[in-house]
Design a protein around this motif. Structure first.
Motif, PDB file in Angstrom:
ATOM      1  N   GLN A 145       1.040  -1.148  -0.302  1.00 24.01           N
ATOM      2  CA  GLN A 145       0.255  -0.051  -0.339  1.00 24.01           C
ATOM      3  C   GLN A 145       0.707   0.937  -0.335  1.00 24.01           C
ATOM      4  OE1 GLN A 145      -2.884  -0.180   0.071  1.00 24.01           O
ATOM      5  NE2 GLN A 145      -3.934   1.851  -0.084  1.00 24.01           N
ATOM      6  N   GLY A 146       0.546   2.286  -1.083  1.00 21.44           N
ATOM      7  CA  GLY A 146       1.443   3.292  -0.633  1.00 21.44           C
ATOM      8  C   GLY A 146       2.396   3.798  -1.766  1.00 21.44           C
ATOM      9  N   SER A 147       3.061   1.763  -2.194  1.00 23.65           N
ATOM     10  CA  SER A 147       4.285   2.097  -2.711  1.00 23.65           C
ATOM     11  C   SER A 147       4.080   2.177  -3.847  1.00 23.65           C
ATOM     12  CB  SER A 147       4.988   0.970  -2.207  1.00 23.65           C
ATOM     13  OG  SER A 147       4.755  -0.473  -2.629  1.00 23.65           O
ATOM     14  N   ALA A 148       5.313   3.135  -4.939  1.00 28.05           N
ATOM     15  CA  ALA A 148       5.151   3.568  -6.003  1.00 28.05           C
ATOM     16  C   ALA A 148       4.805   2.058  -7.829  1.00 28.05           C
ATOM     17  CB  ALA A 148       6.000   4.301  -6.703  1.00 28.05           C
ATOM     18  N   LEU A 149       6.211   1.326  -6.957  1.00 25.32           N
ATOM     19  CA  LEU A 149       5.753  -0.323  -7.636  1.00 25.32           C
ATOM     20  C   LEU A 149       5.121  -0.995  -7.253  1.00 25.32           C
ATOM     21  CD1 LEU A 149       9.992  -0.350  -7.897  1.00 25.32           C
ATOM     22  CD2 LEU A 149       8.197   0.794  -9.346  1.00 25.32           C
ATOM     23  N   ARG A 182      12.586  -7.721  -4.273  1.00 18.76           N
ATOM     24  CA  ARG A 182      13.481  -7.541  -2.798  1.00 18.76           C
ATOM     25  C   ARG A 182      14.039  -8.885  -3.219  1.00 18.76           C
ATOM     26  NH1 ARG A 182       9.530  -7.993   1.543  1.00 18.76           N
ATOM     27  NH2 ARG A 182       8.578  -9.573   0.584  1.00 18.76           N
ATOM     28  N   PRO A 183      13.215 -10.206  -3.677  1.00 21.27           N
ATOM     29  CA  PRO A 183      14.291 -11.455  -3.863  1.00 21.27           C
ATOM     30  C   PRO A 183      15.793 -11.448  -4.447  1.00 21.27           C
ATOM     31  CG  PRO A 183      12.755 -11.976  -5.000  1.00 21.27           C
ATOM     32  CD  PRO A 183      12.637 -10.611  -3.951  1.00 21.27           C
ATOM     33  N   LEU A 184      15.625 -10.422  -5.874  1.00 20.37           N
ATOM     34  CA  LEU A 184      15.971  -9.905  -6.563  1.00 20.37           C
ATOM     35  C   LEU A 184      17.463  -9.343  -6.265  1.00 20.37           C
ATOM     36  CD1 LEU A 184      14.385  -8.750 -10.150  1.00 20.37           C
ATOM     37  CD2 LEU A 184      16.722 -10.735 -10.124  1.00 20.37           C
ATOM     38  N   PHE A 185      17.165  -8.270  -5.392  1.00 22.21           N
ATOM     39  CA  PHE A 185      18.884  -7.657  -4.773  1.00 22.21           C
ATOM     40  C   PHE A 185      19.422  -8.025  -3.779  1.00 22.21           C
ATOM     41  CE2 PHE A 185      15.695  -3.854  -5.843  1.00 22.21           C
ATOM     42  CZ  PHE A 185      16.698  -2.891  -6.953  1.00 22.21           C
ATOM     43  N   MET A 186      18.069  -8.631  -3.086  1.00 19.33           N
ATOM     44  CA  MET A 186      19.460  -9.594  -2.556  1.00 19.33           C
ATOM     45  C   MET A 186      20.402 -10.490  -2.829  1.00 19.33           C
ATOM     46  SD  MET A 186      18.289 -11.111   1.231  1.00 19.33           S
ATOM     47  CE  MET A 186      19.257 -12.507   1.829  1.00 19.33           C
ATOM     48  N   PHE A 187      19.604 -10.951  -4.126  1.00 17.10           N
ATOM     49  CA  PHE A 187      20.933 -12.286  -4.870  1.00 17.10           C
ATOM     50  C   PHE A 187      21.705 -11.132  -5.180  1.00 17.10           C
ATOM     51  CE2 PHE A 187      21.437 -13.617  -8.994  1.00 17.10           C
ATOM     52  CZ  PHE A 187      21.739 -14.636  -8.781  1.00 17.10           C
ATOM     53  N   VAL A 188      21.077 -10.059  -5.842  1.00 18.17           N
ATOM     54  CA  VAL A 188      22.459  -9.107  -6.762  1.00 18.17           C
ATOM     55  C   VAL A 188      23.612  -9.137  -5.239  1.00 18.17           C
ATOM     56  CG1 VAL A 188      23.157  -7.412  -7.602  1.00 18.17           C
ATOM     57  CG2 VAL A 188      21.622  -7.995  -8.197  1.00 18.17           C
ATOM     58  N   ILE A 189      23.129  -9.171  -4.081  1.00 17.34           N
ATOM     59  CA  ILE A 189      24.147  -8.615  -3.115  1.00 17.34           C
ATOM     60  C   ILE A 189      25.404 -10.228  -3.256  1.00 17.34           C
ATOM     61  CG2 ILE A 189      24.168  -8.020  -0.731  1.00 17.34           C
ATOM     62  CD1 ILE A 189      21.992  -6.797  -1.525  1.00 17.34           C
ATOM     63  N   LEU A 190      24.105 -11.642  -2.854  1.00 17.00           N
ATOM     64  CA  LEU A 190      25.280 -12.073  -2.591  1.00 17.00           C
ATOM     65  C   LEU A 190      25.556 -13.006  -3.675  1.00 17.00           C
ATOM     66  CD1 LEU A 190      22.451 -14.085  -0.464  1.00 17.00           C
ATOM     67  CD2 LEU A 190      24.319 -13.290   0.785  1.00 17.00           C
TER      68      LEU A 190
END
Lengths: 401, 271
Positions: free
Chosen positions: B29-33, B41-49
């Motif tokens: 709710q209220g977030s643009a994406l 979220r899992p994509l970013f987590m994956f990129v970091i790891l």
């Protein structure tokens, strides 16, 4: 068994009250080590038994802390009784609070379906009831707006409409009658009057003796977790009023009696049965309740006072008289007494009125004032919907020239 | 049989779907994406790891398709930790409902578990994309994946029921569980290949954990049959000890159910 909606048998309920917030493992371990119980047992309901028949409008009355909410939650299946049993025939829908689970971020429509699901209705059931609910709430234009943009009155109306439009065999309502504006109240009144005919069973918990007298077919009075009276709504409502008066005197005033009352007459008050806002075609009805602690002959009188004229002059005075027009004693023994009275309002324009009562002791052929009503113990009502700036009376003289 | 029918009655299903729907509607709710965050979220987590464990400290040398292998570990563990964490607070969080209406309590825990399942489903889509990018050959053993996921779900459900009921009485549970999840993350071969652990006894002990067993089985079924991907069954040579994780899952589910059921009737007064 077929004609019984709810059967309550020897239900008792006790709660464990923790000494402090013992919601941590540390406290449990400490208490265990010290061989202490971390709680006290509080008995809230004692051996309650009663039956509610199908189609009854059943009232549950009691002061705060008398256990009526606990009883209601047990009926609704939220609490399980410590001992005893409950049998429910048919679908029971409880409304302990209106709009449970309402979410401000969802639209009115979404909230209706969410609330419905929480109350045990499928999406199909709700779709069938939806139009009816929205229409009753008078919110057709707002259903696609988020709930957070509703006024609090609109939210309550929506919630209440779901409550009374829910097609359920047994409705359990807790103190939810006093909602909405005047017009909506009237609608609800009509609805409750109609419900008595449809054969839906209703259990109503309330402080409002007016609705108990008006709608209920039977009522019980709870005091300190016990059912003290199970009778006609009128008797229960009277007894409740006295129960309240006595404790009100003893507790709130710490032994000091409020204005107009004393140890001889610890209770004297006017309790309206009608609504407080009326039109000139209505009748204002009320009861006069008093309690006297000695065996002496007393009589009372009432006065109708127009607020704008002031209390120095009354619109009329009335006392109980016998057939010959003689004043009579209303009681000679100690006890609690209750009388009903009605005032037709067709003569009056839009004014604010007060009804006061005075209690006299009869000594020989004289009468001495021993108590009178004051403050919140007088009856107040207003007449509205007619001439705003007319005089007190509708009747006028006639022009000759 | 009738009781199972009652559990999945029309009303309960309606309630469940309404709760899940609301949860999903309100989550972003209220977030643009909006819902895209479920994938991002899992994509970013994956990129970091990926940067840390593939480029900086190459832990997964010798493991075929290591990025996919890593991602599988992350999404399964995320599912487990998200589901248990959300369920843990679910009963207390819905206290206002429980105190005011009589709804079947298990529906509340169930609805948080389904929210977590939906997220897992979205993550599996991302996994499929990675597999295509990484040229992972599709093997017939992939048909076992749903069964493996079911096992992980049942394990998480048993724990969730137990924690949700326990949290009503003891608020310490949330802190304890946080620590256990942290420890579990490193005790499960998510970042490192099991072959890095040279002590065979330790390997065996680690693979008795149903999460580790489930994860290795899932990798074996979907990514590669290379012996580097050790599964419990292989390690115990098909022996009876290899059944221990399944027994644990079953025991956790039964005790979770029993404890939850014993506590459910007093939730309203204890919250």
């Amino acid at each position: 068994m077929e004609d019984i909606a709810i059967k309550v048998e020897h239900v008792s309920k006790s709660f464990k009250l923790p000494h402090e917030k013992s919601g941590s493992i540390k406290n449990v371990l400490i208490n265990f080590a010290r061989r202490q119980k971390g709680y006290e047992i509080q008995q809230v309901l004692h051996d309650a038994s009663f039956e509610i028949k199908k189609g009854e409008f059943f009232g549950i009355v009691g002061r705060n802390g008398s256990g009526k909410s606990t009883l209601l939650k047990i009926l609704a299946g939220i609490y399980t009784p410590t001992t005893g049993s409950i049998q429910v025939n048919g679908k029971l829908t409880p409304f302990i609070e209106l709009g449970v689970g309402f979410n401000p971020e969802l639209t009115g429509r979404e909230n209706v379906f969410l609330n419905g699901a929480l109350l045990g209705f499928s999406r199909k059931d709700m779709a069938a009831m939806y139009d009816d609910i929205v229409e009753f709430a008078e919110l057709e234009k707002f259903m696609d707006q988020k709930l957070k943009n509703y006024s609090s009155g609109m939210q309550v109306r929506l919630a209440f409409s779901i409550a009374i439009r829910a097609q359920s065999d047994i409705l359990v309502l807790d103190e939810v009658l006093a909602v909405g504006d005047e017009a909506f109240q009237r609608k609800c009144n009509d609805y409750f009057a109609a419900i008595k005919k449809t054969g839906q069973t209703v259990v109503l918990v309330t402080h409002d003796m007016t609705s108990i007298r008006k709608y209920c077919t039977r009522a019980i009075l709870l005091s300190e977790g016990k059912i003290v009276l199970s009778e006609s709504p009128d008797n229960v409502a009277n007894e409740y009023t006295f129960l309240n008066l006595e404790t009100g005197v003893a507790k709130v005033h710490g032994g000091k009696f409020p204005t107009g009352l004393n140890a001889l007459v610890p209770a004297l008050e006017i309790v309206p049965i009608s609504k407080r806002v009326l039109t000139s075609s209505d009748t204002f009805e009320f009861t006069i309740n008093y309690q006297i602690t000695k065996d002496i002959p007393v009589r009372f009188g009432i006065s109708l006072i127009d607020e704008r004229s002031g209390s120095a002059t009354s619109v009329f005075d009335d006392q109980i008289k016998d057939d010959k027009g003689e004043l009579v004693a209303t009681s000679v023994q100690k006890g609690k007494y209750s009388f009903r009275y009605k005032v037709p309002l067709h003569r009056f324009n839009d004014r604010d009125f007060t009804i006061t009562a005075t209690l006299y002791e009869i000594v020989g052929d004289k009468a001495e004032v021993i108590a009178y009503t004051a403050e919140e113990r007088v009856g107040r009502f207003v007449v509205r919907g007619g001439e705003p700036d007319g005089g007190l009376l509708k009747e006028k003289g006639r022009w000759i020239t | 049989m009738n009781r199972i029918k009652a559990i999945f009655s029309k009303q309960n299903r309606a309630l469940l779907s309404e709760l899940v729907r609301t949860d999903f509607k309100l989550r972003y709710q209220g977030s643009a994406l909006g819902y895209a965050w479920s994938l991002l979220r899992p994509l970013f987590m994956f990129v970091i790891l990926y940067i840390v464990f593939v480029k900086a400290f190459p832990l997964g040398k010798g493991v075929p398709h290591y990025p996919v292998y890593l991602f599988m570990g992350i999404i399964l563990w995320n599912f487990f930790s998200e589901m248990t964490n959300q369920s843990l607070g679910s009963i207390v969080g819905r206290g206002d409902l429980i105190r005011k209406i009589s709804i079947p309590r298990w529906v509340i825990v169930f609805s948080s578990s389904i929210s977590a399942l939906i997220n897992l489903g979205l993550n599996l889509i991302v996994l499929a994309i990675f597999m295509a990018l990484n040229h992972v050959d599709i093997m017939g053993s992939i048909i076992f994946l749903p069964l493996i996921l079911l096992e992980v779900y049942i394990f998480a459900l048993g724990i969730s029921l137990f924690l949700a009921a326990l949290f009503v009485k003891f608020r310490d549970v949330s802190y304890i569980w946080e620590v256990i999840i942290q420890a579990g993350f490193y005790l499960t071969p998510i970042l490192y290949p099991l072959s890095k652990i040279t002590n065979l006894t330790f390997q065996k002990l680690i693979l008795l954990n149903p999460m580790a067993q489930g994860l290795q089985d899932a990798r074996y079924a979907v990514i590669s049959h290379n012996p580097v991907v050790v599964t419990t069954n292989q390690l115990f040579n098909g022996g009876w000890y290899g059944m221990i994780p399944y027994v644990i899952v079953l025991m956790v589910l039964v005790s979770g159910l029993v404890y939850f059921k014993s506590q459910a009737s007093s939730f309203a007064e204890n919250i």
